[in-house]
Design a protein around this motif. Structure first.
Motif, PDB file in Angstrom:
ATOM      1  N   LEU A   1       0.827  -1.200   0.000  1.00  0.00           N
ATOM      2  CA  LEU A   1       0.000   0.000   0.000  1.00  0.00           C
ATOM      3  C   LEU A   1       0.865   1.255   0.000  1.00  0.00           C
ATOM      4  CD1 LEU A   1      -2.733  -0.981   2.632  1.00  0.00           C
ATOM      5  CD2 LEU A   1      -2.958  -0.957   0.125  1.00  0.00           C
ATOM      6  N   SER A   2       0.437   2.258  -0.729  1.00  0.00           N
ATOM      7  CA  SER A   2       1.174   3.528  -0.744  1.00  0.00           C
ATOM      8  C   SER A   2       1.127   4.198   0.619  1.00  0.00           C
ATOM      9  CB  SER A   2       0.595   4.465  -1.805  1.00  0.00           C
ATOM     10  OG  SER A   2       0.757   3.919  -3.098  1.00  0.00           O
ATOM     11  N   VAL A   3      -0.037   4.178   1.246  1.00  0.00           N
ATOM     12  CA  VAL A   3      -0.205   4.692   2.606  1.00  0.00           C
ATOM     13  C   VAL A   3      -0.970   3.649   3.400  1.00  0.00           C
ATOM     14  CG1 VAL A   3      -0.108   7.127   1.951  1.00  0.00           C
ATOM     15  CG2 VAL A   3      -2.319   5.951   1.991  1.00  0.00           C
ATOM     16  N   GLN A   4      -0.746   3.637   4.701  1.00  0.00           N
ATOM     17  CA  GLN A   4      -1.388   2.652   5.562  1.00  0.00           C
ATOM     18  C   GLN A   4      -2.687   3.212   6.157  1.00  0.00           C
ATOM     19  OE1 GLN A   4       0.092  -0.535   5.720  1.00  0.00           O
ATOM     20  NE2 GLN A   4       1.300   0.453   4.103  1.00  0.00           N
ATOM     21  N   LEU A   5      -3.528   2.317   6.624  1.00  0.00           N
ATOM     22  CA  LEU A   5      -4.800   2.692   7.237  1.00  0.00           C
ATOM     23  C   LEU A   5      -4.679   2.608   8.752  1.00  0.00           C
ATOM     24  CD1 LEU A   5      -7.271   0.753   4.915  1.00  0.00           C
ATOM     25  CD2 LEU A   5      -6.670   3.180   4.808  1.00  0.00           C
ATOM     26  N   GLY A   6      -5.295   3.550   9.456  1.00  0.00           N
ATOM     27  CA  GLY A   6      -5.240   3.559  10.911  1.00  0.00           C
ATOM     28  C   GLY A   6      -6.424   4.301  11.480  1.00  0.00           C
ATOM     29  N   GLY A   7      -6.216   4.880  12.657  1.00  0.00           N
ATOM     30  CA  GLY A   7      -7.287   5.624  13.312  1.00  0.00           C
ATOM     31  C   GLY A   7      -8.175   4.755  14.170  1.00  0.00           C
ATOM     32  N   ARG A   8      -9.246   5.339  14.630  1.00  0.00           N
ATOM     33  CA  ARG A   8     -10.115   4.674  15.599  1.00  0.00           C
ATOM     34  C   ARG A   8     -10.759   3.404  15.062  1.00  0.00           C
ATOM     35  NH1 ARG A   8     -11.290   7.643  20.129  1.00  0.00           N
ATOM     36  NH2 ARG A   8     -10.405   9.746  20.161  1.00  0.00           N
ATOM     37  N   ASP A   9     -10.999   3.328  13.750  1.00  0.00           N
ATOM     38  CA  ASP A   9     -11.617   2.131  13.188  1.00  0.00           C
ATOM     39  C   ASP A   9     -10.776   1.543  12.054  1.00  0.00           C
ATOM     40  OD1 ASP A   9     -11.980   4.092  11.349  1.00  0.00           O
ATOM     41  OD2 ASP A   9     -14.168   3.995  11.300  1.00  0.00           O
ATOM     42  N   LEU A  10      -9.502   1.906  12.002  1.00  0.00           N
ATOM     43  CA  LEU A  10      -8.573   1.405  10.971  1.00  0.00           C
ATOM     44  C   LEU A  10      -9.060   1.713   9.557  1.00  0.00           C
ATOM     45  CD1 LEU A  10      -7.449  -2.057  12.404  1.00  0.00           C
ATOM     46  CD2 LEU A  10      -6.444   0.187  12.756  1.00  0.00           C
ATOM     47  N   ALA A  11      -9.739   2.837   9.398  1.00  0.00           N
ATOM     48  CA  ALA A  11     -10.269   3.218   8.085  1.00  0.00           C
ATOM     49  C   ALA A  11      -9.719   4.545   7.601  1.00  0.00           C
ATOM     50  CB  ALA A  11     -11.789   3.281   8.131  1.00  0.00           C
ATOM     51  N   TYR A  12      -8.841   5.180   8.372  1.00  0.00           N
ATOM     52  CA  TYR A  12      -8.310   6.486   7.999  1.00  0.00           C
ATOM     53  C   TYR A  12      -6.967   6.323   7.286  1.00  0.00           C
ATOM     54  CZ  TYR A  12     -11.824   8.687  10.968  1.00  0.00           C
ATOM     55  OH  TYR A  12     -13.006   9.102  11.515  1.00  0.00           O
ATOM     56  N   PRO A  13      -6.877   6.753   6.027  1.00  0.00           N
ATOM     57  CA  PRO A  13      -5.609   6.626   5.303  1.00  0.00           C
ATOM     58  C   PRO A  13      -4.621   7.724   5.690  1.00  0.00           C
ATOM     59  CG  PRO A  13      -7.251   7.641   3.901  1.00  0.00           C
ATOM     60  CD  PRO A  13      -7.957   7.293   5.183  1.00  0.00           C
ATOM     61  N   GLY A  14      -3.359   7.377   5.669  1.00  0.00           N
ATOM     62  CA  GLY A  14      -2.319   8.364   5.927  1.00  0.00           C
ATOM     63  C   GLY A  14      -2.058   9.233   4.705  1.00  0.00           C
ATOM     64  N   LEU A  15      -1.063  10.095   4.833  1.00  0.00           N
ATOM     65  CA  LEU A  15      -0.690  10.998   3.748  1.00  0.00           C
ATOM     66  C   LEU A  15       0.604  10.596   3.067  1.00  0.00           C
ATOM     67  CD1 LEU A  15      -1.454  14.470   5.397  1.00  0.00           C
ATOM     68  CD2 LEU A  15      -2.908  13.148   3.846  1.00  0.00           C
ATOM     69  N   ARG A  16       1.424   9.791   3.768  1.00  0.00           N
ATOM     70  CA  ARG A  16       2.741   9.441   3.236  1.00  0.00           C
ATOM     71  C   ARG A  16       3.022   7.957   3.420  1.00  0.00           C
ATOM     72  NH1 ARG A  16       5.789  14.534   6.155  1.00  0.00           N
ATOM     73  NH2 ARG A  16       4.929  16.159   4.784  1.00  0.00           N
ATOM     74  N   ALA A  17       3.944   7.454   2.600  1.00  0.00           N
ATOM     75  CA  ALA A  17       4.398   6.083   2.759  1.00  0.00           C
ATOM     76  C   ALA A  17       5.128   5.948   4.091  1.00  0.00           C
ATOM     77  CB  ALA A  17       5.331   5.712   1.609  1.00  0.00           C
ATOM     78  N   VAL A  18       4.980   4.807   4.720  1.00  0.00           N
ATOM     79  CA  VAL A  18       5.629   4.559   6.008  1.00  0.00           C
ATOM     80  C   VAL A  18       7.088   4.181   5.770  1.00  0.00           C
ATOM     81  CG1 VAL A  18       5.672   3.092   8.055  1.00  0.00           C
ATOM     82  CG2 VAL A  18       3.479   3.867   7.101  1.00  0.00           C
ATOM     83  N   PRO A  19       8.039   4.907   6.353  1.00  0.00           N
ATOM     84  CA  PRO A  19       9.456   4.582   6.145  1.00  0.00           C
ATOM     85  C   PRO A  19       9.915   3.474   7.083  1.00  0.00           C
ATOM     86  CG  PRO A  19       9.264   6.526   7.514  1.00  0.00           C
ATOM     87  CD  PRO A  19       7.855   6.127   7.159  1.00  0.00           C
ATOM     88  N   SER A  20      11.064   2.909   6.769  1.00  0.00           N
ATOM     89  CA  SER A  20      11.682   1.925   7.653  1.00  0.00           C
ATOM     90  C   SER A  20      12.255   2.625   8.885  1.00  0.00           C
ATOM     91  CB  SER A  20      12.816   1.209   6.917  1.00  0.00           C
ATOM     92  OG  SER A  20      13.588   0.428   7.807  1.00  0.00           O
ATOM     93  N   LEU A  21      12.306   1.880   9.996  1.00  0.00           N
ATOM     94  CA  LEU A  21      12.921   2.405  11.217  1.00  0.00           C
ATOM     95  C   LEU A  21      14.358   1.933  11.391  1.00  0.00           C
ATOM     96  CD1 LEU A  21      10.032   2.080  13.841  1.00  0.00           C
ATOM     97  CD2 LEU A  21      10.721   4.092  12.533  1.00  0.00           C
ATOM     98  N   LYS A  22      14.897   1.213  10.418  1.00  0.00           N
ATOM     99  CA  LYS A  22      16.263   0.720  10.557  1.00  0.00           C
ATOM    100  C   LYS A  22      17.269   1.793  10.123  1.00  0.00           C
ATOM    101  CE  LYS A  22      17.284  -3.599  10.370  1.00  0.00           C
ATOM    102  NZ  LYS A  22      17.591  -4.989   9.963  1.00  0.00           N
ATOM    103  N   TYR A  23      18.431   1.761  10.747  1.00  0.00           N
ATOM    104  CA  TYR A  23      19.552   2.640  10.425  1.00  0.00           C
ATOM    105  C   TYR A  23      19.206   4.123  10.585  1.00  0.00           C
ATOM    106  CZ  TYR A  23      21.755  -1.620   8.949  1.00  0.00           C
ATOM    107  OH  TYR A  23      22.278  -2.887   8.956  1.00  0.00           O
ATOM    108  N   LEU A  24      18.543   4.431  11.682  1.00  0.00           N
ATOM    109  CA  LEU A  24      18.241   5.828  12.010  1.00  0.00           C
ATOM    110  C   LEU A  24      19.107   6.340  13.154  1.00  0.00           C
ATOM    111  CD1 LEU A  24      14.318   5.778  11.883  1.00  0.00           C
ATOM    112  CD2 LEU A  24      15.930   6.388  10.056  1.00  0.00           C
ATOM    113  N   GLN A  25      19.984   5.484  13.683  1.00  0.00           N
ATOM    114  CA  GLN A  25      20.711   5.822  14.901  1.00  0.00           C
ATOM    115  C   GLN A  25      21.693   6.980  14.712  1.00  0.00           C
ATOM    116  OE1 GLN A  25      21.475   3.351  12.928  1.00  0.00           O
ATOM    117  NE2 GLN A  25      23.672   3.520  12.607  1.00  0.00           N
ATOM    118  N   ALA A  26      22.122   7.224  13.496  1.00  0.00           N
ATOM    119  CA  ALA A  26      23.117   8.268  13.259  1.00  0.00           C
ATOM    120  C   ALA A  26      22.534   9.513  12.601  1.00  0.00           C
ATOM    121  CB  ALA A  26      24.261   7.718  12.393  1.00  0.00           C
ATOM    122  N   VAL A  27      21.220   9.564  12.434  1.00  0.00           N
ATOM    123  CA  VAL A  27      20.614  10.741  11.809  1.00  0.00           C
ATOM    124  C   VAL A  27      20.829  11.956  12.715  1.00  0.00           C
ATOM    125  CG1 VAL A  27      18.484  11.781  10.967  1.00  0.00           C
ATOM    126  CG2 VAL A  27      18.854   9.323  10.698  1.00  0.00           C
TER     127      VAL A  27
END
Length: 409
Positions: free
Chosen positions: A79-105
């Motif tokens: 999916l380009s954007v994920q669904l969430g919110g109170r009933d898992l029906a609200y689409p996001g605005l951006r693609a979800v990035p990976s959380l790996k290799y963020l330690q040096a940002v």
């Protein structure tokens, strides 16, 4: 060298961020062994919280729902954007990035000075750093706050609601064991403790930055790249061909640390508008990255509009949606876009009623001076691209060497 760097980073955690928590915590000095024990307890708690959907308003969405550990802490779906919110029906605005290799940002700054020669810091690289696509969070703790309280992610209305979910989920005794029973009398401090646990979990190098790809083994002299992988690496680094390494650094830093495959900078690529994002159905809506709408402190900065942070390319071959709006779904398309955005725009952008190509359709014309034109971008429609199909395939082959968990056959 990488092992010593990991140890130094972990000790910095023990001596710094673990003590940076502000709340009703017993402020007695700790020995290194005690600090290490607290860090381990926080990491274990953070791992539990990360995977627990009870922290969401719906009771069905955990951090791991969008940041799947089995998919390099990125979405498991395309999916380009994920669904969430109170009933898992609200689409996001951006693609979800990976959380790996963020330690040096690095923390976000408008003026970042760095060069290959550490003695020369005269080059201003402009807006750089911070977490999320627009750099608006300066720590994993600050970043964790965003999805917990976002109406289209975990959907909690307030920090107090997060705390209520955590205590109802049985986490009170574990928080008290780490910070003391007095913590639970302060709801704001308890919320900060939840964020701190999530942050410390993401500082676990074995999980989030193991440097275990084939490329890391190649850097260490333990394996040879195949001819196709080596060809792709050279194209990746060639400033007249792929020129990828100009933003996605591929060599060790001057201190010997492994390459992060990003310069952490902000760049405008003018990727096509994605009709799969419901917000884009409104022709007046634009996601302009650094200048809004999710980041609000640069709304009046037209020179920042269209800029998004350069992500690491580590584990990029495991992704199923690419760029900030998830508009592409294959790695080959993502690489090909760089090579042919300007020479074959009709391949990527829609056509108007008269048949002309609506190039750069997701960025208003007044901001188009911000668009990056460095190679392999540039050229005129009909020109030969800097990369042909075979060379694009070679770069994709090389990018597959950046996936963690490689083992020699």
């Amino acid at each position: 060298m990488a092992r010593r760097w990991r140890l130094a980073f972990f000790l910095a955690i023990l001596s710094g961020s673990i003590f940076a928590f502000s709340g009703p915590v017993d402020a007695q000095p700790m020995s290194r062994a005690q600090a290490r024990e607290r860090a381990n307890m926080l990491a274990a708690l953070g791992a539990e919280l990360f995977s627990d959907p009870q922290l969401s308003n719906s009771g069905k969405s955990a951090c791991a729902s969008c940041h799947d550990p089995a998919h390099a802490f990125a979405p498991a779906n395309a999916l380009s954007v994920q669904l969430g919110g109170r009933d898992l029906a609200y689409p996001g605005l951006r693609a979800v990035p990976s959380l790996k290799y963020l330690q040096a940002v690095p923390q976000f700054t408008e003026h970042y000075f760095e060069s290959e020669d550490e003695a020369d810091e005269s080059v201003d690289n402009g807006p750089t750093g911070g977490l999320t696509w627009d750099g608006r969070a300066d720590s994993a703790r600050a970043q964790a706050r965003i999805p917990l309280l976002s109406p289209f992610e975990m959907g909690n209305a307030s920090p107090d609601e997060v705390v209520r979910h955590a205590l109802d989920g049985g986490y009170g005794p574990k928080l008290a064991a780490i910070y003391g029973k007095s913590l639970l009398a302060n709801r704001n401090a308890t919320f900060e403790a939840v964020l701190k646990a999530l942050e410390v979990y993401q500082q676990s190098w074995q999980t989030f930055y193991p440097y275990s790809s084939k490329y890391d083994a190649w850097l260490a002299g333990k394996v040879e790249l195949t001819p196709e992988e080596e060809h792709g690496r050279k194209l990746f680094e060639d400033p007249e061909k792929g020129n990828c390494a100009s933003c996605h650094f591929s060599v060790r830093a001057n201190d010997g640390t492994p390459p992060q495959f990003t310069d952490y900078g902000m760049i405008a690529l003018a990727v096509p508008r994605n009709p799969a994002i419901p917000a884009n159905a409104d022709p007046a809506f634009y996601d302009l990255g650094l200048c809004g709408p999710l980041r609000t402190n640069f709304l009046g900065r037209p020179d920042y509009c269209g800029l998004f942070r350069t992500p690491t390319l580590r584990n990029v071959a495991t992704r199923r949606a690419f760029f900030h709006n998830g508009v592409f779904h294959t790695l080959k398309d993502a690489v090909a876009f760089y090579a042919t955005r300007d020479t074959d725009p009709g391949r990527w952008y829609p056509r108007r009623a008269d048949g002309s190509v609506e190039i750069y359709d997701d960025l208003p014309a007044r901001y188009r001076d911000n668009i990056n034109m460095d190679p392999p971008f540039g050229g005129k429609q009909g020109d030969a691209p800097r990369l042909d199909d075979g060379e694009i395939d070679a770069i994709v082959t090389f990018l597959n060497t950046l996936t963690d968990g490689w083992k020699a056959r």
